[in-house]
Design a protein around this motif. Structure first.
Motif, PDB file in Angstrom:
ATOM      1  N   SER A 111       0.766  -1.162   0.095  1.00 19.72           N
ATOM      2  CA  SER A 111       0.175   0.046   0.151  1.00 19.72           C
ATOM      3  C   SER A 111       0.920   1.244  -0.165  1.00 19.72           C
ATOM      4  N   GLU A 112       0.807   2.024  -0.892  1.00 20.67           N
ATOM      5  CA  GLU A 112       1.662   3.164  -1.274  1.00 20.67           C
ATOM      6  C   GLU A 112       0.771   4.567  -0.830  1.00 20.67           C
ATOM      7  N   THR A 113       1.403   5.648  -0.680  1.00 18.89           N
ATOM      8  CA  THR A 113       0.558   6.679  -0.628  1.00 18.89           C
ATOM      9  C   THR A 113       0.810   7.478  -1.856  1.00 18.89           C
ATOM     10  N   ASP A 114      -0.223   8.422  -2.268  1.00 18.85           N
ATOM     11  CA  ASP A 114      -0.149   9.172  -3.496  1.00 18.85           C
ATOM     12  C   ASP A 114       0.938   9.870  -3.509  1.00 18.85           C
ATOM     13  N   PRO A 115       1.607   9.436  -4.587  1.00 16.86           N
ATOM     14  CA  PRO A 115       3.070   9.965  -5.073  1.00 16.86           C
ATOM     15  C   PRO A 115       3.161  11.565  -5.367  1.00 16.86           C
ATOM     16  N   ALA A 116       1.971  11.977  -5.511  1.00 17.35           N
ATOM     17  CA  ALA A 116       2.037  13.615  -5.650  1.00 17.35           C
ATOM     18  C   ALA A 116       2.059  14.127  -4.318  1.00 17.35           C
TER      19      ALA A 116
END
Length: 343
Positions: A226-231
């Motif tokens: 689970s990644e966080t929004d790359p922006a």
């Protein structure tokens, strides 16, 4: 004849005494906690060693000891380079919680977006605020890794509520606090212990960057990433130091000192940050058979409120230690913004 031999021997001794300044050969014992096959080793440590060997015409070389082969545990690496057990180490100051308080500004939530720019900023910050904390060694670089990712054994993380009741490995004092604020139970441990802890069910997941995946076989042990929004800025990052024993450096002849000086500092810090971004790309490729999701910015807005509180608490704690917490945090943010704009 006897006098001639004595004269020749004396001349030989004088010649030998003159050699070290020009032809001294040095081997640096370089110690770290990850395997020789890790991305940290192949993309940063080994290339650095090759470069100093090349620029010193092979008069200065590394003898690399990965995976704690010189003994001890990862939290002991800093003391090992200070005491001369190793000549150079790569380690996480956060493994010794609270020992390097100024550095923690960069380990607070949502500080880092570009590991290259943030690593350059971290070097500059440490020249302003951290020299007393690292006075017993010669720092060669300070850097951060890329975005932290949740690597979970049984279920993905989509919202803060999904973290409740889970046991998660976290690397640093501030990340442990933040994990607790989000509702999970933090379990502090060095990276090499993560694989075994996941396999035995001691933890439900771990927060590490993709760069670490092959070192502990996370592609096999974790089914969800689970990644966080790359922006958005990363919900956490860790700080690292690449450091040399001070006496070893001071004993080098001037030309070899120059080789070290030319391969340390802000530029090297940024290069390592950039290498870790590439390592994340390579590490993520290994997880393609698993399930990946992105935690959106709208959800992260709730997390940021808690992150702001943690940062404010940290600032007050630094004030209590005789440090200006507000100034430390302001300088960290300003330097990160400056380096991000300069990219």
């Amino acid at each position: 004849m006897k006098l001639l031999r004595q004269a020749l021997a004396a001349g030989g001794l004088l010649a030998a005494a003159a050699l070290p300044a020009q032809a001294q050969e040095v081997t640096l014992k370089l110690h770290f906690h990850l395997p020789i096959t890790s991305f940290a080793s192949t993309l940063f440590i080994q290339p650095w060693c090759e470069k100093i060997a090349r620029e010193s015409t092979n008069r200065m070389k590394c003898q690399i000891y990965p995976s704690m082969q010189l003994g001890g545990t990862p939290p002991q690496l800093f003391d090992q380079v200070r005491d001369g057990v190793a000549d150079v180490v790569w380690t996480l100051p956060g493994y010794t919680a609270g020992r390097f308080p100024s550095l923690e500004a960069f380990e607070l939530p949502f500080m880092m977006q570009s590991p290259e720019a943030t690593s350059r900023a971290l070097w500059d910050y440490m020249q302003l605020h951290g020299q007393s904390e690292f006075k017993d060694v010669k720092p060669l670089a300070f850097h951060v890794h890329g975005d932290g990712v949740f690597h979970m054994a049984a279920k993905p993380i989509r919202t803060m509520a999904d973290l409740r009741g889970l046991k998660l490995r976290a690397p640093t004092r501030q990340t442990n606090k933040f994990i607790a604020m989000l509702g999970a139970t933090p379990v502090s441990m060095p990276v090499p212990q993560v694989g075994d802890a996941l396999a035995k069910g001691v933890i439900d997941g771990a927060v590490v960057p993709y760069e670490v995946v092959p070192s502990v076989k996370l592609q096999e042990l974790a089914k969800f990433h689970s990644e966080t929004d790359p922006a958005e800025p990363a919900f956490y990052t860790s700080t690292f130091v690449f450091a040399m024993n001070k006496a070893k450096y001071e004993a080098l002849p001037a030309d070899l000192k120059k080789v070290i000086d030319n391969n340390s500092g802000q530029a090297l810090s940024g290069q390592i940050g950039k290498a870790f971004l590439q390592a994340d790309i390579e590490g993520k490729k290994l997880t393609t058979r698993n399930t990946t999701n992105v935690i959106p910015a709208a959800e992260l807005a709730n997390w940021k409120l808690l992150g702001n509180k943690l940062s404010a608490d940290w600032s007050k704690e630094m004030d209590g230690k005789g440090l200006n917490g507000t100034k430390l945090l302001e300088d960290a943010k300003a330097l990160i913004a400056k380096q991000a704009a300069a990219r």
